[in-house]
Enzyme design. Structure first.
Site, short mmCIF file in Angstrom:
data_model
loop_
_atom_site.label_atom_id
_atom_site.label_comp_id
_atom_site.label_asym_id
_atom_site.label_seq_id
_atom_site.Cartn_x
_atom_site.Cartn_y
_atom_site.Cartn_z
N TYR A 19 -1.68 -1.17 10.76
CA TYR A 19 -1.89 -1.42 9.33
C TYR A 19 -0.68 -0.92 8.52
CZ TYR A 19 -3.70 -1.30 4.62
OH TYR A 19 -3.85 -1.49 3.26
N SER A 55 0.86 -1.18 0.00
CA SER A 55 0.00 0.00 0.00
C SER A 55 0.90 1.23 0.00
CB SER A 55 -0.85 0.00 1.28
OG SER A 55 -1.46 1.24 1.49
N1 LIG Z 1 -8.82 -0.26 -0.57
C1 LIG Z 1 -7.74 0.45 -0.29
O1 LIG Z 1 -7.80 1.68 -0.12
C2 LIG Z 1 -6.38 -0.22 -0.27
C3 LIG Z 1 -5.23 0.58 -0.39
C4 LIG Z 1 -3.98 -0.02 -0.37
C5 LIG Z 1 -3.87 -1.38 -0.20
N2 LIG Z 1 -4.98 -2.16 -0.07
C6 LIG Z 1 -4.80 -3.60 0.12
O2 LIG Z 1 -5.44 -4.30 -0.94
C7 LIG Z 1 -5.80 -5.61 -0.50
C8 LIG Z 1 -7.24 -5.88 -0.90
O3 LIG Z 1 -8.09 -5.00 -0.18
P1 LIG Z 1 -9.40 -4.34 -0.80
O4 LIG Z 1 -9.19 -2.90 -0.86
O5 LIG Z 1 -9.81 -5.05 -2.02
O6 LIG Z 1 -10.41 -4.58 0.42
P2 LIG Z 1 -11.68 -5.53 0.59
O7 LIG Z 1 -12.68 -5.24 -0.46
O8 LIG Z 1 -12.07 -5.38 2.02
O9 LIG Z 1 -11.08 -6.99 0.35
C9 LIG Z 1 -10.29 -7.65 1.30
C10 LIG Z 1 -10.25 -9.12 0.97
O10 LIG Z 1 -9.44 -9.78 1.96
C11 LIG Z 1 -10.17 -10.88 2.47
N3 LIG Z 1 -9.88 -11.15 3.87
C12 LIG Z 1 -9.97 -10.32 4.92
N4 LIG Z 1 -9.74 -10.96 6.07
C13 LIG Z 1 -9.50 -12.26 5.73
C14 LIG Z 1 -9.23 -13.44 6.47
N5 LIG Z 1 -9.20 -13.44 7.81
N6 LIG Z 1 -9.03 -14.59 5.80
C15 LIG Z 1 -9.10 -14.63 4.45
N7 LIG Z 1 -9.37 -13.54 3.69
C16 LIG Z 1 -9.58 -12.38 4.33
C17 LIG Z 1 -11.65 -10.49 2.32
O11 LIG Z 1 -12.45 -11.66 2.20
P3 LIG Z 1 -13.46 -12.23 3.31
O12 LIG Z 1 -13.95 -11.08 4.13
O13 LIG Z 1 -14.52 -12.91 2.51
O14 LIG Z 1 -12.63 -13.21 4.08
C18 LIG Z 1 -11.63 -9.74 0.99
O15 LIG Z 1 -11.79 -10.63 -0.08
C19 LIG Z 1 -5.55 -5.63 1.02
O16 LIG Z 1 -4.32 -6.28 1.26
C20 LIG Z 1 -5.46 -4.16 1.37
O17 LIG Z 1 -4.67 -3.94 2.52
C21 LIG Z 1 -6.24 -1.61 -0.10
#
Ligand SMILES: NC(=O)c1ccc[n+]([C@@H]2O[C@H](COP(=O)([O-])OP(=O)(O)OC[C@H]3O[C@@H](n4cnc5c(N)ncnc54)[C@H](OP(=O)(O)O)[C@@H]3O)[C@@H](O)[C@H]2O)c1
Length: 265
Positions: free
Chosen positions: A155, A142
């Protein structure tokens, strides 16, 4: 175990957001998919959609916050005779608020999913790739990785780990045929901000840098993975912000990060 005629990609966190869109990019480009997360229903809907693109999809439910979950997931792949060509370590979560007031269970969950499971999956799935002289790995870090983040301290620290780990193993794996791409998105419109209770922060209100769409982040990420790039920051403004936060004096960076991540109604 026999190799797939179509390359096989494992995407963690495939039930929503960036992970689901990375799965779409992979399917469009001729991959079969293993989709993994806790929630099965959204992955079933995604699998139906991806089958329309000609991709074979397998769903393996896994809670990566549990001790030993990564090893159990790899055992399940082995039992099914599945050889992973592309590993997308995308599952992750955040939490907003002061560290001393945070939920200790949520802290452990972040450490386990964002760091431990990501590292263990990489450790278990990369050696067979090295043995075959071919493989692609993506780690989701990130822009939070580039500076300490008051109000999202744990985080940001987990993502600093991912960035450091990714850069180091990409260097180690040079000339093995296995590449490691560390993708660093800025604020992206997914379920992340709701789960992290960060929707009211300037960061997710687009205060300084516009919030990107998950599909755009995934497109940039997939093109970079395919090209075997190392560290990739999604979006020009995010690149400028990340570079300037590294160059600015720490007290300035901390104040800006605190302002960006503080929740305001
Ligand atoms: N959105 C942002 O602003 C942003 C910015 C920078 C980096 N990121 C990174 O991008 C990645 C994807 O995030 P996103 O933005 O797409 O958010 P999201 O829509 O909340 O997706 C997160 C995913 O991680 C899974 N997850 C969470 N806890 C889990 C667990 N205990 N076991 C297995 N799977 C789990 C969730 O699936 P379930 O809940 O079904 O388990 C979901 O599929 C993350 O690593 C996040 O840190 C996001």
């Amino acid at each position: 175990m026999k190799s797939n005629p179509r390359p096989l990609a494992l995407v963690t966190g495939a039930s929503s957001g960036i992970g689901a869109d990375l799965a779409r990019e992979l399917a469009k480009d001729g991959h079969d998919l293993v989709l993994s997360a806790r929630r099965i229903e959204p992955m079933q809907a995604l699998a139906e959609e991806l089958k329309g693109l000609g991709a074979g999809c397998t769903i393996i439910a896994s809670d990566l916050s549990k001790h030993g979950a990564a090893a159990a997931l790899v055992r399940e792949l082995e039992t099914r005779g599945m050889v992973i060509d592309v590993l997308i370590n995308n599952a992750g979560l955040g939490d907003n608020g002061r560290f001393d007031q945070s939920d200790p269970l949520r802290v452990s969950e972040m450490l386990q999913v964002n760091i431990v499971a990501l590292t263990e999956l990489t450790r278990l799935l990369v050696p067979p790739m090295v043995a075959r002289g071919k493989g692609r790995v993506m780690l989701l870090a990130s822009t939070a990785a580039f500076q300490p983040g008051p109000q999202m301290a744990v985080y940001c620290a987990t993502k600093a780990y991912v960035l450091s780990f990714g850069e180091a193993i990409a260097f180690e794996l040079k000339r093995t045929g296995v590449t490691v791409t560390t993708l660093c998105p800025g604020a992206t419109a997914t379920e992340f901000s709701r789960v992290a209770r960060a929707g009211c922060s300037a960061l997710f209100k687009g205060g300084l840098v516009p919030v990107m769409s998950a599909s755009e982040v995934a497109r940039i990420g997939y093109q970079s993975l395919k090209a075997g790039r190392g560290v990739v920051i999604a979006g020009l403004l995010n690149r400028i912000m990340s570079t300037s936060s590294r160059l600015s004096p720490a007290p300035v960076t901390l104040r800006i990060a605190n302002w960006m991540m503080s929740s305001r109604k």
